[in-house]
Design a protein around this motif. Structure first.
Motif, short mmCIF file in Angstrom:
data_model
loop_
_atom_site.label_atom_id
_atom_site.label_comp_id
_atom_site.label_asym_id
_atom_site.label_seq_id
_atom_site.Cartn_x
_atom_site.Cartn_y
_atom_site.Cartn_z
N GLY A 60 0.79 -1.06 -0.01
CA GLY A 60 -0.03 -0.19 -0.01
C GLY A 60 0.80 1.19 0.00
N GLY A 61 1.98 1.36 0.98
CA GLY A 61 2.82 2.28 0.87
C GLY A 61 3.41 2.79 -0.41
N MET A 62 3.69 1.80 -1.26
CA MET A 62 4.25 1.93 -2.47
C MET A 62 3.47 2.75 -3.59
N THR A 63 2.48 3.05 -3.00
CA THR A 63 1.70 4.10 -3.88
C THR A 63 2.49 5.42 -3.88
N ALA A 64 3.32 5.54 -2.88
CA ALA A 64 4.29 7.07 -2.87
C ALA A 64 5.34 6.87 -3.90
N VAL A 65 5.76 5.88 -4.34
CA VAL A 65 6.86 5.78 -5.47
C VAL A 65 6.58 6.02 -6.85
N HIS A 66 5.05 6.07 -7.21
CA HIS A 66 4.70 6.64 -8.28
C HIS A 66 4.58 7.93 -8.80
N ALA A 67 4.24 8.56 -9.92
CA ALA A 67 3.95 9.73 -10.06
C ALA A 67 4.77 10.79 -9.42
N ARG A 68 6.07 10.58 -9.38
CA ARG A 68 7.01 11.12 -8.79
C ARG A 68 7.19 12.93 -9.00
N PHE A 69 6.96 13.08 -10.14
CA PHE A 69 7.27 14.49 -10.75
C PHE A 69 6.14 15.20 -11.42
N GLU A 70 5.06 14.60 -11.20
CA GLU A 70 3.76 15.34 -11.86
C GLU A 70 3.46 16.47 -10.89
N PRO A 71 2.63 17.35 -11.67
CA PRO A 71 1.97 18.47 -10.92
C PRO A 71 0.97 18.02 -9.85
N TYR A 72 0.90 18.75 -8.64
CA TYR A 72 0.27 18.15 -7.39
C TYR A 72 -1.07 17.59 -7.89
N PRO A 73 -1.99 18.45 -8.71
CA PRO A 73 -3.36 18.02 -9.07
C PRO A 73 -3.50 16.70 -9.69
N VAL A 74 -2.33 16.73 -10.72
CA VAL A 74 -2.26 15.50 -11.49
C VAL A 74 -1.75 14.31 -10.51
N ARG A 75 -0.72 14.53 -9.70
CA ARG A 75 -0.62 13.58 -8.87
C ARG A 75 -1.46 13.05 -7.64
N ALA A 76 -2.35 13.85 -7.28
CA ALA A 76 -3.51 13.55 -6.31
C ALA A 76 -4.31 12.38 -7.04
N ARG A 77 -4.64 12.70 -8.20
CA ARG A 77 -5.70 11.89 -8.98
C ARG A 77 -4.94 10.49 -9.34
N LEU A 78 -3.92 10.70 -9.88
CA LEU A 78 -3.20 9.38 -10.27
C LEU A 78 -2.99 8.57 -9.00
N LEU A 79 -2.43 8.93 -7.99
CA LEU A 79 -2.01 8.12 -6.66
C LEU A 79 -3.49 7.67 -6.16
N ALA A 80 -4.43 8.26 -6.16
CA ALA A 80 -5.88 7.90 -5.85
C ALA A 80 -6.20 6.58 -6.51
N VAL A 81 -5.84 6.71 -7.77
CA VAL A 81 -6.13 5.31 -8.76
C VAL A 81 -4.97 4.41 -8.32
N ILE A 82 -3.82 4.49 -8.05
CA ILE A 82 -2.75 3.70 -7.90
C ILE A 82 -3.16 2.89 -6.69
N GLY A 83 -3.24 3.76 -5.45
CA GLY A 83 -3.49 3.44 -4.19
C GLY A 83 -4.62 2.45 -4.02
N ALA A 84 -5.70 2.81 -4.89
CA ALA A 84 -6.88 1.86 -4.64
C ALA A 84 -6.60 0.68 -5.37
N GLY A 85 -5.83 0.64 -6.61
CA GLY A 85 -5.47 -0.69 -7.35
C GLY A 85 -4.28 -1.59 -6.62
N LEU A 86 -3.62 -0.88 -5.79
CA LEU A 86 -2.66 -1.80 -5.10
C LEU A 86 -3.44 -2.44 -4.10
N THR A 87 -4.17 -1.74 -3.44
CA THR A 87 -4.97 -2.08 -2.25
C THR A 87 -5.85 -3.52 -2.70
N LEU A 88 -6.70 -3.08 -3.96
CA LEU A 88 -7.26 -4.23 -4.54
C LEU A 88 -6.32 -5.36 -4.83
N ALA A 89 -5.25 -5.12 -5.40
CA ALA A 89 -4.36 -6.39 -5.86
C ALA A 89 -3.77 -7.29 -4.42
#
Length: 351
Positions: A60-89
């Motif tokens: 779950g914490g590996m959400t933090a290693v994604h979208a490192r250099f994206e603008p914050y609004p983009v990062r917020a959306r991307l990481l929400a999807v990624i965090g949900a996906g990792l939890t589902l996995a």
């Protein structure tokens, strides 16, 4: 050969240049943020005495290693999807284990997760490590016995890890300027990726085939951790062109060889749990500092991190586990490269 000529194919398969270091801006800030976000819940569950939840919290914490250099609004959306996906996995892998699935259905599940993760992460342009962590999460949690209440606990730990990672990854939003130019482009990318004519589909199919073959062959050969072979196959195929795939193959293998030697030394020392935890945290920092510069260097850190994390919940045989790691990695990476060569012009460019 298909869309490539013989000369083009040989040029694409040259390993030349795999050792080059790429320049990266803001690497230290990004790595520190990822290290912090990825480890807070992991450290908490270990301190609380629930080492069995350490892998789920880490994924779950590996959400933090994604979208490192994206603008914050983009990062917020991307990481929400990624965090949900990792939890589902994590949940899917845990449910497969609790239900007592055999090697074949588990291999199919992990391969399906790998394909969907590849399709989605390429579509939303989440950047490295792409769909890899989803494969690792589903494969790992499916490999260890767990009860149904244990699955719920795993999902809770993963969700907590993802949420904390999301908060930490966005912690600079109040202090730095941000750009809204890409706030909607990820939706367009995802729609384009799932279009039937998209080049993303052949890549996803190749990932599915490679991960399935690697997992089943590793099981057939009696290797101790078949999901490591599946992860290696997926890692090689995260690339979008054949030359990069070849480099990933060499880097994955060479980095794992060096990392296994480091891991063997650390496991032989029989470190206390707090020291192991500290080494894991530092190893993740090292991996984050080097992964963009050169994937082989990152694997020198990732390999001991994975093996130490696995040793926190139960003692391991150092020789057996390091040998498994090396053999599984070589097998999976080789299968990934071989699958990339099947109709290489479909969905893969030279460079």
């Amino acid at each position: 050969m298909n869309d490539f000529g013989r000369h083009d194919l040989l040029r694409a398969l040259s390993p030349r240049g795999w050792w080059h270091l790429r320049p990266v801006d803001r690497a230290l800030v990004s790595a520190l943020r990822a290290m912090t976000g990825a480890n807070i819940v992991l450290v908490a569950v270990v301190i609380a005495g629930h080492t069995e939840l350490a892998p789920a919290a880490a994924f779950g914490g590996m959400t933090a290693v994604h979208a490192r250099f994206e603008p914050y609004p983009v990062r917020a959306r991307l990481l929400a999807v990624i965090g949900a996906g990792l939890t589902l996995a994590v949940g899917l892998g845990g449910m497969a284990s609790a239900a007592g699935w055999g090697p074949l259905p588990i291999a199919i599940l992990v391969a399906a997760v790998a394909a969907v993760a590849k399709l989605v992460t390429d579509g939303i342009r989440s950047g490295p490590p792409g769909g890899l962590m989803f494969v690792f999460a589903a494969g790992t949690t499916s490999a260890f016995p767990v009860s149904w209440p244990g699955v719920a606990a795993q999902v809770g730990a993963a969700a907590a890890g993802a949420l904390v990672a999301w908060v930490v990854a966005l912690s600079g939003w109040l202090f730095f300027d941000h750009d809204n130019d890409r706030t909607t482009s990820w939706r367009a990318g995802l729609r384009a990726a799932v279009d039937r004519s998209s080049h993303e589909w052949p890549r996803a199919v190749k990932v599915f085939a490679a991960v399935l073959a690697a997992g089943l062959l590793a099981h057939a050969f009696g290797l101790g951790h078949p999901y490591w072979a599946a992860v290696a196959a997926a890692a090689v195929l995260q690339a979008t062109h054949l030359q990069h795939t070849m480099h990933r193959f060499v880097q994955r293998v060479m980095g794992t060889v060096a990392g296994v030697l480091v891991a063997a030394l650390l496991l032989t020392l029989d470190l206390p749990q707090p020291v192991k935890l500290a080494v894991i945290v530092v190893a993740l920092l090292g991996a984050e500092l080097t992964v963009i510069r050169n994937y082989a260097l990152a694997m020198v850190f990732v390999t001991p991190l994975v093996l130490l994390l696995g040793s926190m919940s139960a003692p391991v045989d150092t020789v057996a586990v390091t040998a498994d790691r090396l053999v599984d990695t070589v097998l999976g990476a080789a299968i990934g490269l071989a699958v990339a060569l099947v109709r290489p012009g479909r969905g893969y460019q030279l460079a």
